[in-house]
Design an enzyme around this catalytic site. Sequence first.
Site, PDB file in Angstrom:
ATOM      1  N   SER A   1       0.825  -1.379   0.111  1.00 15.80           N
ATOM      2  CA  SER A   1       0.110   0.118  -0.156  1.00 15.80           C
ATOM      3  C   SER A   1       0.797   1.435  -0.272  1.00 15.80           C
ATOM      4  CB  SER A   1      -1.096   0.038   1.178  1.00 15.80           C
ATOM      5  OG  SER A   1      -2.031   0.961   1.093  1.00 15.80           O
TER       6      SER A   1
ATOM      7  N   ASP B   1     -10.263  -4.039  -5.744  1.00 11.02           N
ATOM      8  CA  ASP B   1      -9.548  -3.550  -4.543  1.00 11.02           C
ATOM      9  C   ASP B   1      -9.957  -1.965  -4.425  1.00 11.02           C
ATOM     10  OD1 ASP B   1      -7.732  -2.430  -2.625  1.00 11.02           O
ATOM     11  OD2 ASP B   1      -6.018  -2.905  -3.613  1.00 11.02           O
TER      12      ASP B   1
ATOM     13  N   HIS C   1      -7.299  -5.654  -0.284  1.00 11.70           N
ATOM     14  CA  HIS C   1      -6.138  -4.903  -0.533  1.00 11.70           C
ATOM     15  C   HIS C   1      -4.973  -5.330   0.325  1.00 11.70           C
ATOM     16  CE1 HIS C   1      -3.975  -1.027  -1.199  1.00 11.70           C
ATOM     17  NE2 HIS C   1      -3.815  -0.958   0.397  1.00 11.70           N
TER      18      HIS C   1
END
Length: 245
Positions: free
Chosen positions: A75, A197, A225
């Site tokens: 991320s 996602d 995610h």
Amino acid sequence: MFAHGFGCDQKAWNYIKSSFEDDYKIVMFDYVGAGNSDLSAYNAERYDSLYGYAKDILEICEELDLKEVIFVGHSVSAMIGALASIDKPDLFKKLIFIGPSPCYIHKENYQGAFDQETIDGLFEVMEEDYIGWANSLAPAIMDRDNGPELGEELINNFCSIDPVIARQFAKVTFLSDNRPDLPFIPVENLTIQSSEDMIAPLYIGQYMNDNVPNNTLVVLNAKGHCLHMSHPEETVRVIKDFIKL
């Protein structure tokens, strides 16, 4: 080197780290405010941009005398690692991005995951009720199809982070725009993308592939995610295929 995303700590890597321990030196850490980090080390001015977190990466590499680092960032840590590599390219051998996003907000000619109004609402709820925000958002980020246990684990991770630090980290994360940095990423890199996602939709994975030099894009038939937690075997396979090239 494994770098966790917002709302997590280094325990998020427990699902895949054992697959690499026989062949690599493993380095994991908690950003300030997460896990077992030292809260007294937090400096609001330093961490007012992702560059402060990138500096942490470089300081860890220097302290441990790391070389030819294979950096795995989930991320927001994807962009943190990218910034670190731009600053010190000789430190890094390869970069692996899991669910990256250079910009989370819709811009002209760019489709992020959120509009500005949604992001503003997210920050407002975080200010009013951080625990309630975590309880509602974490299962959606993990995707409920991956089972309640993983959603619950992510909730616990979110709730264990210092709320003051979490709010600032969230603003730094979701308001950053690292699109101008992408062409300067200096080492070979991999984007691992989920097919569904809410944080980093397919458009963003393709955008990374189109705008980052030497980028390989792999889209897993998966939802959520946090692929390293929900789909560890597939994630390990893709990473190993890439680092052996």
